[in-house]
Scaffold this active site. Structure first.
Site, PDB file in Angstrom:
ATOM      1  N   PRO A   1      -2.718  -3.850  -4.288  1.00 42.31           N
ATOM      2  CA  PRO A   1      -3.682  -3.968  -3.176  1.00 42.31           C
ATOM      3  C   PRO A   1      -2.992  -4.063  -1.830  1.00 42.31           C
ATOM      4  CG  PRO A   1      -4.423  -5.285  -5.018  1.00 42.31           C
ATOM      5  CD  PRO A   1      -3.065  -4.741  -5.402  1.00 42.31           C
ATOM      6  N   CYS A   2      -3.493  -3.264  -0.877  1.00 39.07           N
ATOM      7  CA  CYS A   2      -2.744  -3.071   0.366  1.00 39.07           C
ATOM      8  C   CYS A   2      -3.453  -3.560   1.612  1.00 39.07           C
ATOM      9  CB  CYS A   2      -2.429  -1.583   0.543  1.00 39.07           C
ATOM     10  SG  CYS A   2      -3.920  -0.576   0.784  1.00 39.07           S
TER      11      CYS A   2
END
Length: 336
Positions: A83-84
């Site tokens: 997840p960014c």
């Protein structure tokens, strides 16, 4: 235990399986995938029904749980789009000038490394936004590399632009690749250049009906959209209609003669960026966004419309996953 003659893959933080899809297309066996988002998991399971899926926090994927799910299957490749959002330029870095190091998502890469230690794959791939390389003065990048080296991987990274591999999207992502085969990592070679990029005009035709429900605009939003020409944004509006938005691409209309800008999770609303249809006075649909991301037209997204937009925007561009899969196969086959 081997899976016949096929190389095996596990996909963490899989979302709807954009990264998985490129490997499946290249004859890899997708053994296990994981994500915490329920709608994304439903989409994944619908489109990858043959794959064992674990819905839940990656922290719950213990060695015993993994063995329960896949037994003693040998894993060749472990991939993951960690997840960014906490690294994104439209997140903390825009408002606070620096990524928030207290955000727990910064350290989900440690869970990837933990699972890699359990599975002991031959090759690993981590995909993330480009900003991860400079986040907290490079601290996160350095921890990823050192963590993987500690468990035996030769690691390096490159920035890949999806348009260079045939996507109609200027989407740059950091790709970390590591192997324990005692060989150099092979990153995919570019297949396209700016003068041969695939344009929006080339892919926006014969759109199927599935996941293609145009969102009607009204009021000031519609008034602004009508005045913006292809390639322009809010800055071209009369002063009385300008919004003062900090988003440089707000109310941007796609240029049919160029690729799209980077697709985000909010491509359902013109104030969110270059997401206005090149001809029609509306934001692009889920299916049009899926075309930009390279998904085949028979790939179905499940959940409410906002969830579908988020699923598409969070995915890895299929052209990139396809190119990575070919490079990984070359590495595995050369070693064999």
């Amino acid at each position: 235990m081997k899976m016949g003659n096929k190389h095996t893959v596990v996909d963490l933080f899989a979302g709807v399986g954009g990264l998985s899809l490129g490997f499946k297309e290249n004859d890899f066996k997708l053994v296990l995938a994981n994500d915490i988002n329920e709608d994304a998991s439903k989409t994944f399971i619908h489109n990858h029904p043959e794959t064992q899926f674990f819905l839940g926090d990656v922290k719950e994927l213990s060695e015993n749980k993994i063995k329960e799910l896949i037994g003693n299957t040998e894993i060749d490749v472990l991939v993951g789009g960690v997840p960014c959002q906490s690294f994104s330029m439209v997140g903390y870095r825009t408002t606070k000038k620096e990524a928030n190091l207290d955000d727990p998502r910064h350290y989900l890469f440690k869970e990837f490394i933990r699972v890699a230690k359990i599975l002991n794959p031959k090759i690993i791939i981590i995909e993330n936004v480009k900003a991860i390389l400079s986040s907290h003065k490079g601290k996160i990048k350095d921890e990823i590399i050192s963590g993987l080296k500690e468990i035996g991987f030769n690691v390096n990274y490159e920035i890949l632009n999806a348009a260079d591999y045939g996507a109609s999207q200027l989407r740059e992502r950091a790709i970390f690749m590591g192997n324990r085969l005692d060989i150099s990592n092979i990153f995919p070679k570019k297949t396209h250049s700016p003068d041969t990029y695939v344009t929006i005009g080339e892919i926006f035709s014969n759109i199927p009906s599935a996941n293609h429900e145009p969102k009607q605009l009204s009021g000031k939003v519609l008034e602004r959209v009508k005045l913006v020409k292809p390639g322009e944004n809010w800055r071209s509006l009369p002063l009385k209609l300008q919004t003062g938005s900090k988003h440089s691409g707000a109310y941007g209309r796609l240029d049919p003669n160029k690729p799209s800008r980077t697709l985000t999770t909010r491509f359902d609303t013109p104030p969110g960026g270059y997401v206005t249809h090149p001809v029609e006075n509306r934001a692009i649909t889920v299916r049009e966004g899926a075309r930009i991301q390279g998904f085949p037209d028979d790939f179905i997204f499940i959940g409410n419309r906002i969830s579908q937009y988020r699923q598409v925007g969070n995915a890895v561009a299929i052209e990139v996953s396809r190119a990575l899969a070919k490079s990984v196969k070359e590495m595995l086959n050369d070693k064999k």
